[in-house]
Design a protein around this motif. Sequence first.
Motif, PDB file in Angstrom:
ATOM      1  N   GLY A 129       0.858  -1.077  -0.096  1.00 16.75           N
ATOM      2  CA  GLY A 129      -0.040  -0.054   0.081  1.00 16.75           C
ATOM      3  C   GLY A 129       0.864   1.322   0.057  1.00 16.75           C
ATOM      4  O   GLY A 129       1.887   1.185  -0.310  1.00 16.75           O
ATOM      5  N   GLY A 130       0.335   2.254   0.397  1.00 15.64           N
ATOM      6  CA  GLY A 130       0.990   3.746   0.256  1.00 15.64           C
ATOM      7  C   GLY A 130       2.034   3.677   1.334  1.00 15.64           C
ATOM      8  O   GLY A 130       3.440   4.221   0.918  1.00 15.64           O
ATOM      9  N   ASN A 151       3.106  -9.317  -0.072  1.00 18.78           N
ATOM     10  CA  ASN A 151       1.980  -8.493   0.009  1.00 18.78           C
ATOM     11  C   ASN A 151       0.721  -9.822   0.364  1.00 18.78           C
ATOM     12  O   ASN A 151       0.790 -10.815  -0.527  1.00 18.78           O
TER      13      ASN A 151
HETATM   14  P1  ATR Z   1      -0.964   2.083   3.979  1.00 20.69           P
HETATM   15  O1  ATR Z   1      -0.968   3.584   3.517  1.00 20.69           O
HETATM   16  O2  ATR Z   1      -0.979   2.286   5.378  1.00 20.69           O
HETATM   17  O3  ATR Z   1       0.064   1.325   3.288  1.00 20.69           O
HETATM   18  P2  ATR Z   1      -3.040   0.920   2.264  1.00 20.69           P
HETATM   19  O4  ATR Z   1      -2.439   1.550   1.169  1.00 20.69           O
HETATM   20  O5  ATR Z   1      -4.680   0.685   2.598  1.00 20.69           O
HETATM   21  O6  ATR Z   1      -2.678   1.721   3.696  1.00 20.69           O
HETATM   22  O7  ATR Z   1      -2.257  -0.432   2.430  1.00 20.69           O
HETATM   23  C1  ATR Z   1      -2.533  -1.416   3.684  1.00 20.69           C
HETATM   24  C2  ATR Z   1      -1.638  -2.567   3.339  1.00 20.69           C
HETATM   25  O8  ATR Z   1      -1.452  -3.477   4.473  1.00 20.69           O
HETATM   26  C3  ATR Z   1      -1.849  -3.387   2.363  1.00 20.69           C
HETATM   27  O9  ATR Z   1      -0.603  -4.098   1.739  1.00 20.69           O
HETATM   28  C4  ATR Z   1      -2.681  -4.544   2.731  1.00 20.69           C
HETATM   29  O10 ATR Z   1      -2.667  -5.926   1.996  1.00 20.69           O
HETATM   30  P3  ATR Z   1      -3.659  -5.914   0.937  1.00 20.69           P
HETATM   31  O11 ATR Z   1      -3.223  -5.308  -0.265  1.00 20.69           O
HETATM   32  O12 ATR Z   1      -3.829  -7.402   0.674  1.00 20.69           O
HETATM   33  O13 ATR Z   1      -5.022  -5.639   1.400  1.00 20.69           O
HETATM   34  C5  ATR Z   1      -1.797  -4.763   4.316  1.00 20.69           C
HETATM   35  N1  ATR Z   1      -2.519  -5.128   5.239  1.00 20.69           N
HETATM   36  C6  ATR Z   1      -3.666  -4.693   5.848  1.00 20.69           C
HETATM   37  N2  ATR Z   1      -4.249  -5.614   6.843  1.00 20.69           N
HETATM   38  C7  ATR Z   1      -3.450  -6.730   6.631  1.00 20.69           C
HETATM   39  C8  ATR Z   1      -3.372  -7.981   7.369  1.00 20.69           C
HETATM   40  N3  ATR Z   1      -4.216  -8.195   8.456  1.00 20.69           N
HETATM   41  N4  ATR Z   1      -2.290  -8.948   7.049  1.00 20.69           N
HETATM   42  C9  ATR Z   1      -1.546  -8.682   6.052  1.00 20.69           C
HETATM   43  N5  ATR Z   1      -1.642  -7.692   5.411  1.00 20.69           N
HETATM   44  C10 ATR Z   1      -2.510  -6.553   5.674  1.00 20.69           C
END
Ligand code: ATR
Length: 270
Positions: A129-130, A151
């Motif tokens: 993500g970001g 990821n």
């Molecule tokens: P940020 O700006 O904090 O990066 P985001 O762009 O919404 O927020 O990205 C969240 C990241 O955390 C993503 O890589 C997400 O994985 P997915 O692309 O599969 O959704 C990851 N993420 C969130 N919750 C997670 C979890 N419980 N286990 C593994 N990865 C998680």
Amino acid sequence: MDHYAVIGNPIAHSKSPQIHAAFAHQTGQQLSYGRLLGSLDDFAADVRAFVADGGRGLNVTVPFKQQAWALLADRTPRAELAGAVNTIIVLDGGLLRGDNTDGVGLVRDLVGNHGFDFAGRRVLLLGAGGAAHGVLGELLAAGPGSLTVANRTAEKAVALAQAAGGDVAGCGLADLEAQGFDLVVNATSSGLGGGVPALPEGVLAEGGWTYDMVYGDGPTPFCLWGEGQGAARTLDGLGMLVEQAAESFWLWRGVRPSTAPVIEMLRAGT
Ligand code: ATR
């Protein structure tokens, strides 16, 4: 007096005002630094109003870093690479430049504060993500032996790795079994729900380090995971927070503050 602020939503818990006040005190710089609750439907208007009031610079935090990137035409190469802006510099004449100090903050904390040596090390970045995008370029520039981004949704890691160039591998979490990384950096938001990414056995090498880009009052879930895996060091993101702030301060003021006493102050909760 020159005025700065951090803009985000929510913003009440941001430690940036405390950090920049400490930097200003330490370096004898005359400035004020406040918090701005950004509006979710018109971030651009908030930035314009801040500048119209004579503001000299902004830090941008969740959820506006990508919007800030899109808003500013003048972006530094590292902001360009990060796809996000966390520092806005108001130039003479009111023109705005966007930079990103998150990646350099992470690398400085690891290398400068903790003595991590990237040379020859196998580095894993979790998340696509970001937050992950924002630091990937600087991790690569730090010169690791290899860099992998993994990821939960594998395709996003593959796309991010491809965008970063041929030197980064991208995969799903399950593909990491027994890969033995020397440094595992958590850039997922899994900790918000109190969890950690579902990682297979053998992700961390013996003597490997873990780094959680977030921090909390106590050890984060990912730090606890690292401890459970026998990590040599389990670091949280407090040092990164202070280092990215120091880089912003330097961009605005041309003065580099000492970060160690400020990290210590925050760690002590004072
Ligand atoms: P940020 O700006 O904090 O990066 P985001 O762009 O919404 O927020 O990205 C969240 C990241 O955390 C993503 O890589 C997400 O994985 P997915 O692309 O599969 O959704 C990851 N993420 C969130 N919750 C997670 C979890 N419980 N286990 C593994 N990865 C998680």
